[in-house]
Design an enzyme around this catalytic site. Structure first.
Site, short mmCIF file in Angstrom:
data_model
loop_
_atom_site.label_atom_id
_atom_site.label_comp_id
_atom_site.label_asym_id
_atom_site.label_seq_id
_atom_site.Cartn_x
_atom_site.Cartn_y
_atom_site.Cartn_z
N GLY A 14 5.00 1.20 -5.38
CA GLY A 14 3.84 0.58 -4.77
C GLY A 14 4.21 -0.70 -4.03
O GLY A 14 5.28 -0.81 -3.41
N SER A 15 3.34 -1.67 -4.10
CA SER A 15 3.48 -2.87 -3.27
C SER A 15 4.65 -3.77 -3.66
O SER A 15 4.98 -4.69 -2.90
CB SER A 15 2.18 -3.66 -3.30
OG SER A 15 1.15 -2.94 -2.66
#
Length: 484
Positions: free
Chosen positions: A213-214
């Site tokens: 993810g981020s």
């Protein structure tokens, strides 16, 4: 001598020669294979004829050996706080092949390593006294991670950025290695563990790669700064919000629709975790440049030994622009282990230099003499010191006032990045929560880098976030590592 007797004599001689050839073949060619065969019980009898050497954590042995009853295997392995250290020690079983450090250092721990033999051992052909494995694990950091993860399914790793020493490697749910040591009971325990849907035998710290993810936005930001696409984390980017994925009609939005993500700087984009900024940034850089930076941090390395072989973290190839955009936010086919994301933060914290991570400090003989020292680890430059300083500043903003405030540690400077990775088709399943960070004690200067992945918890889907689930675990680990 008549012809019949002569022929019988020659035939008998040939039979004797054939037997001699076969015996020689078995003795000198097949002998080692037979000796090493997993079904050769003599090996197990020999291995467990005496106590094994030990695995040491924080100056204390977390393994031992105990006499057995009514068995030709005289001893069995025992564990202290077995579930706490299972992701480090693995298990040594009378019935199954050893794993983790128990497997890697089998010969050292059972006394058959040639480096352990004295002159007298060689003359008498006796097995030497077993050696010991001294780990880099800090028991306080290990315990903090284990307790903070609690009943969540996940993994956590802590690394000393300056030395590469792995201070913690935790995987939950865990298991008791002692349940697998005795041949008489190991079968039942093995069946229970392997059929458990929670998969407690999987080492989620080192060998469970999932979409990061981020947290992967740190890698993209590093690539952009190193490439000169942006001169600083405070230069405004060209990033429309929403961002339409190239060649599609799909708009990529942000978790917070009110976040100031239009043309945001890298600092602001990390602070608010702006998807549009890093998706477009990845496309503008191109997949080859992003991949090159990812590989400098350790992605796509299929020989990462710590010394346990870590599962490969992947940055993909041969993508179209839309897919490349999704990799910019740690999605599509990007995967990472907690170890890998801890390595990213460790390199940034250490001025752009990555020291090879390792969780064994040294191995010794029974008297404590060092056979091999691993603390002089290799170091390589991942990014320039100026890029590292810029990323540190932006990561500290994330923790000070951005999406990672739950990782704040009193008396320490902390920089971090949250991540919430989609899971399942069309994000139909509960997302993965990530947090990676570093912390520096304001008083002692101690440093630590950590990464936490929560694969599943009992939190409601709306409450699943890197800041909500993973950051508190990271905070507990950093506090334990940085205490005076």
């Amino acid at each position: 001598m008549n012809k019949t007797i002569r022929r019988a004599s020659v035939f008998s001689l040939l039979l004797v020669l054939a037997l001699l050839v076969r015996a020689t073949w078995v003795q000198f060619y097949d002998g080692r294979a037979l000796a090493d065969d997993k079904d050769n019980r003599r090996n197990a009898i020999e291995t467990y004829s005496a106590p094994l050497g030990n695995i040491i954590v924080g100056g204390r042995s977390v393994t031992g050996s105990a006499p057995t009853k009514k068995s030709d295997l005289k001893y069995k392995r025992t564990y202290t706080d077995g579930a706490l250290y299972a992701a480090v020690t693995g298990f040594a079983s009378q019935a199954y092949a050893p794993t983790q450090l128990e497997g890697i250092y089998t010969d050292l721990l059972n006394g058959t390593d040639s480096r352990l033999k004295s002159v007298m051992d060689t003359v008498t052909n006796q097995r030497a006294e077993p050696g010991n494995v001294v780990t880099t694990i800090d028991p306080d950091v290990q315990k903090a991670a284990y307790e903070a993860l609690g009943d969540k399914k996940g993994g956590a790793v802590a690394v000393d950025p300056k030395t590469g020493k792995i201070l913690a490697a935790v995987s939950t749910p865990s298991y008791s290695p002692s349940s697998l040591t005795d041949a008489n009971t190991a079968g039942t325990a093995w069946q229970k563990l392997t059929s458990d849907p929670e998969k407690p035998l999987v080492n989620r710290a080192l060998r469970q790669p999932l979409p990061p993810g981020s947290t992967f936005k740190l890698v993209v930001a590093a690539a952009a700064l190193e490439d000169g696409l942006y001169s600083s984390v405070d230069e405004r980017t060209d990033s429309p919000d929403p961002y339409t994925l190239p060649g599609t009609s799909r708009d990529l939005t942000n978790e917070n629709p009110n976040a100031p993500c239009t043309n945001a700087t890298i600092r602001t984009a990390l602070e608010y975790s702006c998807n549009n900024v890093f998706a477009k940034m990845a496309v503008k850089l191109g997949q080859d440049k992003v991949k090159a930076m990812a590989e400098k941090f350790g992605f796509n390395d299929d020989e990462l030994d710590v010394p346990v072989r870590a599962y490969t973290s992947v940055y993909p190839s041969d993508m179209d622009p839309a897919q490349t955009a999704l990799t910019g936010i740690g999605q599509f086919d990007v995967t990472a282990t907690p170890l890998q994301m801890a390595m990213v933060s460790a390199a940034i914290a250490n001025g752009g230099k990555l020291v090879s991570p390792h969780m064994v400090s040294r191995i010794t003989d029974s008297g404590g003499d060092v056979l091999e020292d691993y603390d002089d680890a290799d170091t390589k430059e991942i990014v320039s010191s100026s890029t590292a300083e810029q990323l540190q500043s932006a990561m500290e903003t994330v923790v000070d006032k951005g999406t990672g405030t739950n990782a704040q540690v009193p008396g320490a400077t902390v920089g971090g990045k949250t991540g919430t990775a989609q899971h399942g088709e069309n994000n139909s399943q509960v997302p993965y929560a990530w947090f990676t960070s570093y912390g520096t004690s304001d008083s002692s200067g101690k440093e630590v880098a950590v990464a936490v992945m929560v694969e599943q918890s009992d939190a409601a889907r709306s409450e699943v976030s890197g800041n909500g689930l993973a950051a508190p675990v990271a905070k507990a680990m950093m506090q334990a590592a940085l205490k005076d």
